[in-house]
Write a protein that holds these residues in place. Structure first.
Motif, PDB file in Angstrom:
ATOM      1  N   THR A  10       0.856  -1.186   0.000  1.00 23.99           N
ATOM      2  CA  THR A  10       0.000   0.000   0.000  1.00 23.99           C
ATOM      3  C   THR A  10       0.888   1.231   0.000  1.00 23.99           C
ATOM      4  OG1 THR A  10      -1.760  -1.122   1.229  1.00 23.99           O
ATOM      5  CG2 THR A  10      -1.782   1.281   1.254  1.00 23.99           C
ATOM      6  N   ILE A  12       0.714   5.681  -0.253  1.00 25.19           N
ATOM      7  CA  ILE A  12      -0.010   6.949  -0.320  1.00 25.19           C
ATOM      8  C   ILE A  12       0.998   8.038  -0.656  1.00 25.19           C
ATOM      9  CG2 ILE A  12      -1.476   8.588   0.924  1.00 25.19           C
ATOM     10  CD1 ILE A  12      -2.300   6.306   2.766  1.00 25.19           C
ATOM     11  N   GLN A  16      -1.351  13.412   0.376  1.00 22.79           N
ATOM     12  CA  GLN A  16      -2.620  12.912  -0.139  1.00 22.79           C
ATOM     13  C   GLN A  16      -3.212  11.932   0.870  1.00 22.79           C
ATOM     14  OE1 GLN A  16      -2.675  11.407  -4.111  1.00 22.79           O
ATOM     15  NE2 GLN A  16      -1.816  13.247  -5.027  1.00 22.79           N
ATOM     16  N   SER A  17      -4.536  11.827   0.856  1.00 22.88           N
ATOM     17  CA  SER A  17      -5.209  10.979   1.840  1.00 22.88           C
ATOM     18  C   SER A  17      -5.540   9.597   1.298  1.00 22.88           C
ATOM     19  CB  SER A  17      -6.499  11.662   2.315  1.00 22.88           C
ATOM     20  OG  SER A  17      -7.364  11.925   1.212  1.00 22.88           O
ATOM     21  N   GLU A  18      -5.773   9.489   0.004  1.00 29.37           N
ATOM     22  CA  GLU A  18      -6.150   8.227  -0.598  1.00 29.37           C
ATOM     23  C   GLU A  18      -4.932   7.511  -1.168  1.00 29.37           C
ATOM     24  OE1 GLU A  18      -9.156   6.802  -0.584  1.00 29.37           O
ATOM     25  OE2 GLU A  18      -9.877   8.473   0.636  1.00 29.37           O
ATOM     26  N   PRO A  19      -4.814   6.198  -0.965  1.00 27.53           N
ATOM     27  CA  PRO A  19      -3.666   5.462  -1.518  1.00 27.53           C
ATOM     28  C   PRO A  19      -3.739   5.367  -3.042  1.00 27.53           C
ATOM     29  CG  PRO A  19      -5.232   3.937  -0.533  1.00 27.53           C
ATOM     30  CD  PRO A  19      -5.725   5.314  -0.207  1.00 27.53           C
ATOM     31  N   GLU A  22      -3.670  -0.162  -2.970  1.00 25.41           N
ATOM     32  CA  GLU A  22      -3.862  -0.664  -1.619  1.00 25.41           C
ATOM     33  C   GLU A  22      -3.857  -2.188  -1.602  1.00 25.41           C
ATOM     34  OE1 GLU A  22      -6.767   0.252   2.205  1.00 25.41           O
ATOM     35  OE2 GLU A  22      -7.460   0.720   0.173  1.00 25.41           O
ATOM     36  N   ARG A 231      -7.692   1.278 -10.530  1.00 25.58           N
ATOM     37  CA  ARG A 231      -8.485   1.795  -9.410  1.00 25.58           C
ATOM     38  C   ARG A 231      -7.928   1.352  -8.053  1.00 25.58           C
ATOM     39  NH1 ARG A 231     -13.414  -0.329  -9.260  1.00 25.58           N
ATOM     40  NH2 ARG A 231     -14.489   1.480  -8.398  1.00 25.58           N
ATOM     41  N   GLY A 232      -6.604   1.351  -7.950  1.00 25.89           N
ATOM     42  CA  GLY A 232      -5.961   1.082  -6.673  1.00 25.89           C
ATOM     43  C   GLY A 232      -5.788  -0.377  -6.323  1.00 25.89           C
ATOM     44  N   SER A 233      -6.264  -1.270  -7.170  1.00 27.55           N
ATOM     45  CA  SER A 233      -6.111  -2.703  -6.895  1.00 27.55           C
ATOM     46  C   SER A 233      -5.412  -3.373  -8.071  1.00 27.55           C
ATOM     47  CB  SER A 233      -7.473  -3.355  -6.637  1.00 27.55           C
ATOM     48  OG  SER A 233      -8.306  -3.243  -7.778  1.00 27.55           O
TER      49      SER A 233
END
Length: 535
Positions: A10, A12, A16-19, A22, A231-233
């Motif tokens: 993971t 970030i 920034q707040s969103e990874p 992840e 999308r982060g995955s």
């Protein structure tokens, strides 16, 4: 057998707040050829930097075998400061070895050597044999032969073509004897001959390779596994790109069928529960003969039975929605970009007659004749250094000719995409750039950017801070909204992700103007070109 494994990574970005991604996990096997794909900005380069330990503030772990493998890295930008000859650039892979060999060469060239210099030379020769540098130099020469660079051995490395620089960098990596290679966009700027050579070399490499590429043919011809960041995955499947996309679509179709069947079942159960509750509410209460009150609580009462059935059905619905939940499959909305219909120029757009061009008395184009008619999609083909970009610059009016005649048709409005993206200003935002000389409103411009994956605040950042992919998309939007009837595109797919390449193909195939383009993307060429002109 695995070389290493990434577990639950993971990351970030600072502030920034969103990874960016992840809990991503995948394994690199001993002979895997892995294509790392994903849209621009998905985090591919960041993941590579984590793998190379260039980024360390991440969560998760990288698990290595007992003997940690040597990892070689080929960066995307090869335009480093190459001042040495090809051979010396290769030897300089090891700074200590290069220093010893270079000092021996310099001292050996002195005709009248002093006593101190002679002692120094003798010491250097001792170091030379202690480090077995004779074998090191022999291996270097052997690699130059394997990578077809022997003839350039004593030439300046800065004069190599992009394909030559890529081969030289791979030579340097092989001198380190790596077990894993990490290649970032290795196909950029390579002509088709070099692409085919690189494919063959990748397939013959005995170790593991992880590479980032958006070249569909290259991935199809080399990959044994696809790893996609989205999308982060992460999604990982064995096989090449075509197989991956087929399997992914089949899986999504199956998930949609399962989701619809589950939704249908839940809806059916909800109706059954509602009917039972409604019937129970309208059930007429019975009274004892003496009129002493309701017998609703009696064991055999039908209303109570119906209510209990409704409760049981609702419990089943709750279990389906929690313990055995089927999520609706996410599928990216299909986006398309289109060029507006343009004013048709004369039938013959451009005619070259015996055009020549030289730089510093070195001929680049020699007696070239060329023509383009309305509606054609012409692919300019040729090896690196054959003059393709020079021809495109002459067509765009960015360069003059030394000799020959050029005739342009009437009502031509020409749009120019240069592969170095030098026509873009760096001190304004994409939105400001496109507002300056275009009548389209902000909403229209933002819609185009959104289709290309550039949404939100990114269109307000300075162009100079954007990635090459984002800059390329900015110039692409410029072409889309400017009503050009002739497009001159020099390597337009470089730096673009696969989805954007496919959208661009679709738009150009349906464009009613004329396209003259240089490209080494074989899928792009196959889908678009109506005629080939080879230099």
């Amino acid at each position: 057998m695995q070389f290493l494994q990434l577990r639950d990574i993971t990351y970030i970005y600072p502030q920034q707040s969103e990874p960016v991604f992840e809990k991503v996990s995948f394994t690199i096997g001993r002979e895997d050829k892995i294509a790392l794909i994903g849209r621009n900005g998905a985090g591919k380069t960041t993941l590579i930097k984590i793998l190379l330990s260039q980024i360390t503030d991440y969560q998760g772990e990288i698990v290595y075998p007992k003997n940690k493998p040597i990892i070689g890295y080929l960066p995307q930008d090869l335009n480093s400061d190459l001042k040495k000859t090809v051979y010396k650039e290769l030897i300089a892979t090891n700074a200590l070895f290069y220093s010893i060999i270079n000092q021996i060469e310099q001292l050996s060239a002195i005709i009248e050597i002093s006593s101190a210099e002679g002692t120094k030379l003798a010491t250097l020769w001792d170091e030379y044999y202690n480090h077995q540098l004779d074998e090191y130099e022999h291996l270097a020469l052997s690699l130059l032969a394997d990578f077809h660079l022997t003839e350039y051995c004593n030439e300046s490395a800065s004069l190599l073509s992009e394909g030559g620089k890529t081969r030289l960098q791979l030579c340097k990596l092989m001198l380190l004897n790596p077990q894993i290679l990490v290649l970032d966009e290795p196909t950029n700027h390579l002509d088709i001959e070099n692409l085919e050579w690189l494919e063959s070399w990748v397939n013959s490499f005995s170790g593991a390779i992880l590479y980032v590429s958006h070249d569909r043919c290259f991935i199809d011809n080399t990959a044994t596994k696809i790893v996609e960041l989205n999308r982060g995955s992460i999604t990982s499947r064995k096989g090449n790109y075509s197989t991956y996309m087929e399997n992914l679509q089949e899986e999504r179709d199956h998930q949609i069928v399962q989701y619809k069947e589950r939704e249908k079942l839940i809806h059916k159960l909800q109706n059954a529960a509602q009917k039972r509750r409604s019937w129970a509410k309208t059930f007429q209460k019975e009274t004892r003969p003496e009129g002493g009150g309701s017998i609703y609580e009696s064991i055999s009462n039908a209303a109570r039975t119906m209510n209990q059935q409704a409760i049981n059905i609702e419990r089943r619905i709750d279990m389906l929605n929690t313990r055995y939940r089927v999520e609706k499959p996410w599928q990216e909305k299909e986006r398309k970009i289109n060029f507006d219909n343009v004013v048709k120029p004369s039938t013959m757009l451009i005619s070259f007659d015996h055009v020549s061009k030289s730089y510093n008395k070195i001929p680049v184009l020699n007696n070239i004749s060329f023509y383009a008619q309305r509606g054609e999609k012409i692919w300019i083909s040729g090896k690196n250094g054959s003059g393709k970009t020079t021809l495109m610059k002459i067509l765009a009016g960015k360069e003059t000719t030394d000799s020959g005649e050029i005739i342009y048709g009437e009502r031509i409005r020409c749009g120019w995409f240069d592969q170095q993206l030098t026509s873009l200003p760096i001190d304004i935002s994409p939105l400001e750039y496109l507002q300056n000389d275009n009548l389209n409103n902000d909403s229209t411009i933002r819609n185009y950017f959104g289709c290309l994956g550039m949404s939100g605040d990114i269109v307000n950042r300075l162009i100079g801070t954007l990635s090459f992919g984002e800059r390329a998309k900015t110039l692409l939007v410029k072409l889309l909204i400017s009503n050009y009837n002739l497009l001159l595109l020099d390597e337009p797919t470089n730096h673009l992700d696969i989805q954007t390449r496919e959208m661009l193909e679709y738009a150009l195939m349906n464009y009613n103007g004329t396209v003259i383009f240089v490209s080494h993307d074989r899928a792009f060429i196959s889908n678009l070109a109506t005629r080939k002109h080879e230099l």
